[in-house]
Design a protein around this motif. Structure first.
Motif, PDB file in Angstrom:
ATOM      1  N   UNK A 137       0.829  -1.202   0.000  1.00  0.00           N
ATOM      2  CA  UNK A 137       0.000   0.000   0.000  1.00  0.00           C
ATOM      3  C   UNK A 137       0.862   1.250   0.000  1.00  0.00           C
ATOM      4  N   UNK A 138       2.064   1.135   0.534  1.00  0.00           N
ATOM      5  CA  UNK A 138       3.014   2.250   0.523  1.00  0.00           C
ATOM      6  C   UNK A 138       4.376   1.730   0.089  1.00  0.00           C
ATOM      7  N   UNK A 139       5.173   2.630  -0.462  1.00  0.00           N
ATOM      8  CA  UNK A 139       6.549   2.287  -0.823  1.00  0.00           C
ATOM      9  C   UNK A 139       7.473   2.415   0.383  1.00  0.00           C
ATOM     10  N   UNK A 140       7.214   3.429   1.201  1.00  0.00           N
ATOM     11  CA  UNK A 140       8.079   3.716   2.338  1.00  0.00           C
ATOM     12  C   UNK A 140       7.252   4.092   3.558  1.00  0.00           C
ATOM     13  N   UNK A 141       7.863   3.867   4.721  1.00  0.00           N
ATOM     14  CA  UNK A 141       7.356   4.427   5.969  1.00  0.00           C
ATOM     15  C   UNK A 141       8.470   5.263   6.582  1.00  0.00           C
ATOM     16  N   UNK A 142       8.090   6.399   7.135  1.00  0.00           N
ATOM     17  CA  UNK A 142       9.028   7.221   7.880  1.00  0.00           C
ATOM     18  C   UNK A 142       8.679   7.013   9.349  1.00  0.00           C
ATOM     19  N   UNK A 143       9.531   6.275  10.047  1.00  0.00           N
ATOM     20  CA  UNK A 143       9.202   5.798  11.392  1.00  0.00           C
ATOM     21  C   UNK A 143      10.180   6.326  12.420  1.00  0.00           C
ATOM     22  N   UNK A 144       9.649   6.602  13.614  1.00  0.00           N
ATOM     23  CA  UNK A 144      10.457   7.093  14.725  1.00  0.00           C
ATOM     24  C   UNK A 144      10.689   6.015  15.770  1.00  0.00           C
ATOM     25  N   UNK A 145      10.375   4.785  15.435  1.00  0.00           N
ATOM     26  CA  UNK A 145      10.655   3.647  16.306  1.00  0.00           C
ATOM     27  C   UNK A 145      10.881   2.444  15.413  1.00  0.00           C
ATOM     28  N   UNK A 146      11.623   1.434  15.864  1.00  0.00           N
ATOM     29  CA  UNK A 146      11.895   0.271  15.026  1.00  0.00           C
ATOM     30  C   UNK A 146      10.604  -0.442  14.628  1.00  0.00           C
ATOM     31  N   UNK A 147      10.506  -0.829  13.377  1.00  0.00           N
ATOM     32  CA  UNK A 147       9.380  -1.614  12.896  1.00  0.00           C
ATOM     33  C   UNK A 147       9.803  -3.072  12.857  1.00  0.00           C
ATOM     34  N   UNK A 148       8.938  -3.953  13.343  1.00  0.00           N
ATOM     35  CA  UNK A 148       9.287  -5.355  13.474  1.00  0.00           C
ATOM     36  C   UNK A 148       9.051  -6.098  12.165  1.00  0.00           C
ATOM     37  N   UNK A 149      10.025  -6.886  11.754  1.00  0.00           N
ATOM     38  CA  UNK A 149       9.885  -7.690  10.548  1.00  0.00           C
ATOM     39  C   UNK A 149      11.233  -7.954   9.912  1.00  0.00           C
ATOM     40  N   UNK A 150      11.555  -9.225   9.680  1.00  0.00           N
ATOM     41  CA  UNK A 150      12.848  -9.566   9.085  1.00  0.00           C
ATOM     42  C   UNK A 150      12.925  -9.159   7.620  1.00  0.00           C
ATOM     43  N   UNK A 151      11.773  -8.915   6.979  1.00  0.00           N
ATOM     44  CA  UNK A 151      11.775  -8.551   5.563  1.00  0.00           C
ATOM     45  C   UNK A 151      11.867  -7.045   5.343  1.00  0.00           C
ATOM     46  N   UNK A 152      12.053  -6.289   6.421  1.00  0.00           N
ATOM     47  CA  UNK A 152      12.096  -4.837   6.296  1.00  0.00           C
ATOM     48  C   UNK A 152      13.536  -4.347   6.227  1.00  0.00           C
ATOM     49  N   UNK A 153      13.751  -3.326   5.442  1.00  0.00           N
ATOM     50  CA  UNK A 153      15.045  -2.667   5.330  1.00  0.00           C
ATOM     51  C   UNK A 153      14.863  -1.207   5.699  1.00  0.00           C
ATOM     52  N   UNK A 154      15.899  -0.599   6.264  1.00  0.00           N
ATOM     53  CA  UNK A 154      15.739   0.781   6.715  1.00  0.00           C
ATOM     54  C   UNK A 154      17.003   1.589   6.482  1.00  0.00           C
ATOM     55  N   UNK A 155      16.817   2.886   6.412  1.00  0.00           N
ATOM     56  CA  UNK A 155      17.892   3.853   6.257  1.00  0.00           C
ATOM     57  C   UNK A 155      17.669   4.945   7.296  1.00  0.00           C
ATOM     58  N   UNK A 156      18.624   5.121   8.200  1.00  0.00           N
ATOM     59  CA  UNK A 156      18.493   6.162   9.214  1.00  0.00           C
ATOM     60  C   UNK A 156      18.649   7.524   8.551  1.00  0.00           C
ATOM     61  N   UNK A 157      17.636   8.359   8.706  1.00  0.00           N
ATOM     62  CA  UNK A 157      17.662   9.691   8.121  1.00  0.00           C
ATOM     63  C   UNK A 157      18.276  10.716   9.062  1.00  0.00           C
ATOM     64  N   UNK A 158      17.938  10.626  10.345  1.00  0.00           N
ATOM     65  CA  UNK A 158      18.444  11.605  11.304  1.00  0.00           C
ATOM     66  C   UNK A 158      18.199  11.120  12.729  1.00  0.00           C
ATOM     67  N   UNK A 159      18.972  11.660  13.637  1.00  0.00           N
ATOM     68  CA  UNK A 159      18.728  11.501  15.072  1.00  0.00           C
ATOM     69  C   UNK A 159      18.572  12.880  15.663  1.00  0.00           C
TER      70      UNK A 159
END
Length: 295
Positions: A137-159
């Motif tokens: 349903x979406x290409x990306x999520x912008x998340x402020x907490x870890x999303x659970x799932x071994x099939x997920x990939x992430x890129x840290x944008x900022x702290x």
């Protein structure tokens, strides 16, 4: 087996409610009910247990839904891949975020840099983000907490640091910092469980061995600062909001805890096909948040 009926089934299975599914699909309830009945007749098994007007996905329906999710996701990926093969870097990127404030400035800059690419936004909490990614349903999520799932990939944008906001006439206004134990004694405004600010607050209070005095729980994190500015209590707000200056005036204090911060990450599904437009968005977001525009 009709492809449209499969999409109808997917939405009905998600809502487990005919009228709500019909509203989302913009079809009449009787037409949707007939489509589901035809699908069940084709398969030779019921997919839902029915009690009056209530429906619930049964074991056969759950098994079928897993396959349908996979098939429709592959078809959607194939459509995006064919568009890319035609050499067109256009289309729409779908993005989910907890609050739109996080993305407002970045999306404005992206539209200026890539006028041929549209962006469709969804406001979502962490649990619905994982589902949206899985269902494409979406290409990306912008998340402020870890999303659970071994099939997920992430890129840290900022702290960024998370601050305590208090009403401008609060007795703490002008103080540089405050202890978590002190915050627990104040009227506390926080989002409902599931939002990142709530996860952070729960961790800080639990570690300090205190319970907060919660006076307001909400589903719109972006409204917290306005409530605090109105004098209803205190709350945790990311420092980005302080720089933006788009909400009610409040006083800001540092929280005396080393990990009172959030990590903003761009998350996508490993098995999803990312269109050229989506890849452009990912590259732009990484560059934007690393640069001075996000500081």
């Amino acid at each position: 087996m009709d492809l449209q009926n499969l999409r109808y089934f997917q939405v009905v299975a998600r809502h487990q409610h005919i009228s709500r599914a019909a509203e989302e699909l913009l079809v009449a309830q009787p037409s949707l009910s007939r489509a589901i009945a035809r699908l069940e007749a084709d398969l030779g098994v019921p997919l839902f247990d029915r009690r009056g007007r209530q429906i619930r996905l049964n074991a056969q329906g759950e098994a079928f839904l897993r396959r349908v999710d996979r098939v429709l996701s592959e078809l959607d990926d194939a459509r995006r891949e064919l568009t890319d093969a035609a050499g067109e870097v256009e289309g729409t990127v779908a993005v989910a975020a907890e609050t739109m404030l996080t993305l407002a400035a970045a999306l404005s800059a992206f539209r200026g840099a890539e006028p041929g690419i549209g962006v469709r936004l969804y406001q979502s909490h962490a649990e619905s983000m994982v589902r949206r990614l899985r269902l494409r349903e979406v290409d990306f999520c912008v998340a402020s907490q870890p999303l659970e799932g071994t099939a997920l990939r992430s890129l840290v944008l900022m702290r960024e640091e998370v601050l305590l906001a208090v009403p401008p006439d609060h007795r703490w206004a002008g103080r540089p910092s405050v202890a978590v134990e002190e915050v627990a004694r104040e009227p506390f405004i926080v989002p409902r469980p599931g939002h990142w600010q709530r996860v952070l607050a729960d961790r800080l209070f639990e570690r300090a061995g205190v319970l907060p005095s919660i006076v307001c729980e909400g589903d719109e994190p972006g409204a917290l600062q306005d409530l605090i500015g109105a004098g209803l209590g205190v709350g945790l707000i990311p420092s980005m909001a302080r720089r933006a200056g788009t909400h009610a005036e409040v006083a800001w204090l540092e929280v005396e805890a080393e990990d009172c911060e959030r990590e903003l990450a761009l998350v996508w599904h490993r098995d999803a096909y990312l269109s050229a437009a989506a890849r452009r968005f990912r590259d732009f977001a990484a560059e934007y948040y690393a640069g001075p525009a996000a500081a």
